[in-house]
Design an enzyme around this catalytic site. Structure first.
Site, mmCIF file in Angstrom:
data_model
loop_
_atom_site.group_PDB
_atom_site.id
_atom_site.type_symbol
_atom_site.label_atom_id
_atom_site.label_comp_id
_atom_site.label_asym_id
_atom_site.label_seq_id
_atom_site.Cartn_x
_atom_site.Cartn_y
_atom_site.Cartn_z
ATOM 1 N N LYS A 1 5.547 16.153 -9.482
ATOM 2 C CA LYS A 1 5.654 17.267 -8.530
ATOM 3 C C LYS A 1 5.161 18.562 -9.170
ATOM 4 C CE LYS A 1 6.969 19.582 -4.839
ATOM 5 N NZ LYS A 1 7.108 20.977 -5.205
ATOM 6 N N HIS B 1 1.449 18.394 -9.102
ATOM 7 C CA HIS B 1 1.066 18.626 -7.700
ATOM 8 C C HIS B 1 0.990 20.120 -7.416
ATOM 9 C CE1 HIS B 1 2.379 19.766 -3.644
ATOM 10 N NE2 HIS B 1 1.786 18.679 -3.175
ATOM 11 N N ASN B 2 2.014 20.855 -7.839
ATOM 12 C CA ASN B 2 2.031 22.300 -7.587
ATOM 13 C C ASN B 2 0.949 23.013 -8.374
ATOM 14 O OD1 ASN B 2 4.318 21.554 -6.151
ATOM 15 N ND2 ASN B 2 5.494 23.328 -6.804
ATOM 16 N N GLU C 1 -2.097 22.615 -6.491
ATOM 17 C CA GLU C 1 -1.968 23.522 -5.343
ATOM 18 C C GLU C 1 -2.393 24.940 -5.719
ATOM 19 O OE1 GLU C 1 1.936 25.484 -3.396
ATOM 20 O OE2 GLU C 1 1.894 23.295 -3.322
ATOM 21 N N SER D 1 7.636 17.752 -1.439
ATOM 22 C CA SER D 1 6.610 18.730 -1.082
ATOM 23 C C SER D 1 6.377 18.735 0.414
ATOM 24 C CB SER D 1 5.294 18.425 -1.797
ATOM 25 O OG SER D 1 4.295 19.350 -1.399
#
Length: 484
Positions: A189, A192-193, A196, A135
């Protein structure tokens, strides 16, 4: 092919030299690693060497065979191509050229299920496969990203020191850690997105409330967000929001934000986060609302046809603009905490489901730098999981965050009421508040839902006063029978 070309001296290889792959290769080379580079289209390899060959020691190749031969053993190869079929095609091309102990690393945004499948298949061939979340975008790939590698411990022993060196560093610590086996890195990940997505939606709602509700101009809002970035909301996304809002379109002289079509795109990771949360039974309502809000923004025909739908009869007004700005700031902070709490809950559930040993404190630590959701308060999240003798049942129950919410909730509630009263959509703020109130409720109306389910489908229910499952004979004498 010359002897020079076949000499194995590269310590790491990168195949797939679009911007992300090219920048990652430059990062490796600039940190002192001899870096082999390869691309299906030779022109990209040539362009990298011509434009950035001075960044470090590169070993270009013209074929997969030459590329593999240029790497010292165990070979370490980072794949930076599109997720899905293209990644499988590269693996199929490279795997026959590799040997026991070699390592293939997928640095794209792959579905973690694909990573688990690929890891299992390549393990049978003696090849380590590492699904590696990266990222930070193009700049992060070049200057230091947050890196979330999965795969075996053996692969991390060999690869980890290199990834740690090229990652971002905060307080002297690398923003890279071994997440867990097989698909753990890509799972984290993905989440995480998802966080986001939620974070960006919440910021957009704050902007909308302040502009429509309080009448602030984009230039004034740029100053507001810049000021917020000096406090608890200090983060990359708040920082760039101020930059976007102060931008002026060179052609029209209008604020940049006013010449951009209000339809947000997405590439899938937010959707995957929600889909997998549903499979795991984890409520990530804030992330889901962010995904749905992007979908709604793209419904141009429906939105155009609906512009005359009636709204509030009498919209309210903001009497104290400074107080309103502070309310929105606090609502944003509280809602942001909920988004992270929900994302961490999904990671916990995924780890339990798939047998991963994931350290949430370490995850928060590597998100402090390099990545899109890097933020000041990630230090507090790290502390919450590092210092607790027992992991809190929710981030919201860590003392720092419990106190933070206590100090924000009145403003949070006023902001949600203002949005609803004035017809300004704020699904992120409102669903975060509903989630918070749901968690703290002693009794939820789910008891009624379970009664309904038992009535029409004999799905049974549990009682508060004794163990077991029960069913009421709704179409008979309505007596209750034990079912186990």
């Amino acid at each position: 092919m010359t002897d020079t070309q076949t000499t194995a001296r590269a310590e790491i290889g990168v195949t797939g030299l679009a911007v992300m792959g090219s920048n990652l290769a430059r990062n490796f080379a600039s940190k002192g690693f001899v870096t082999a580079v390869h691309n299906r289209t030779q022109a990209r390899t040539d362009a990298l060497i011509a434009e950035h060959g001075g960044d470090g020691d590169f070993v270009p190749s013209t074929s997969a065979e030459e590329f593999v031969a240029s790497l010292v053993k165990p070979r370490r190869i980072v794949i930076m191509v599109k997720a899905g079929g293209p990644t499988d095609a590269v693996i199929d091309e490279l795997a026959p050229l590799l040997e026991d102990g070699d390592i293939l690393i997928d640095g794209g945004n792959a579905k973690f299920q694909d990573t688990r499948r690929r890891e299992a298949a390549l393990r049978e061939q003696g090849i380590h496969f590492v699904g590696c979340g990266i990222s930070g975008g193009e700049e992060g790939a070049l200057l230091g990203p947050s890196i979330m590698p999965g795969g075996s411990k053996e692969s991390y022993d060999s690869l980890g020191p290199m990834l740690e060196k090229i990652s971002a560093h905060v307080d002297g610590e690398p923003c890279c850690t071994h997440i867990g086996t097989d698909g753990a890195g890509h799972f984290v990940k993905m989440v995480h997105n998802g966080i986001e997505y939620a974070d960006m939606q919440l910021i957009a709602e704050a902007y909308d409330l302040l502009r429509r509700g309080a009448g602030l101009t984009p230039a004034e809002l740029a100053d507001v967000f810049a000021e917020w970035n000096r406090g608890d909301l200090d983060s990359f996304l708040i920082e760039i929001t101020a930059e976007v809002l102060k931008q002026v379109d060179a052609e029209t002289g209008q604020p940049f934000i006013d010449v951009v079509v209000d339809a947000a795109g997405m590439k899938g990771t937010g959707t995957w986060t929600v889909q997998n949360a549903l499979d795991l039974g984890v409520p990530v309502s804030g992330i889901a609302e962010a995904v749905f809000a992007r979908g709604l923004s793209s419904l141009a025909e429906q939105r155009a046809a609906s512009k005359d739908l009636p709204g509030p009869a009498a919209a309210g007004s903001v009497d104290d603009r400074d107080a309103f700005v502070e309310d929105v700031r606090l609502a944003l902070y509280a809602s942001k905490i909920v988004a992270y709490a929900q994302g961490l809950d999904e990671i916990i559930a995924g780890a339990e489901e798939f047998g991963w040993d994931i350290d949430l404190g370490a995850v928060a630590r590597i998100w402090r730098g390099g990545c899109i959701i890097r933020a000041k308060f990630l230090n507090r999240i790290t502390e919450a999981y590092d210092s607790a003798a027992q992991q809190p049942a929710s981030l919201l129950l860590a003392p720092y965050f419990t106190d933070a919410i206590a100090g924000t909730q009145d403003a949070w509630r006023r902001t949600v009421v203002f949005a609803a009263t004035n017809g300004i959509p704020a699904p992120g703020f409102s669903t975060a508040l509903a989630y918070y109130d749901g968690l703290r409720s002693e009794r939820l109306p789910a008891a009624l839902i379970q009664g309904q389910r038992d009535f029409f489908g004999a799905h049974t229910y549990r009682r508060v006063d004794r163990d077991g499952s029960f069913h009421t004979l709704w179409s008979g004498d309505r007596s209750e029978v034990a079912t186990d």
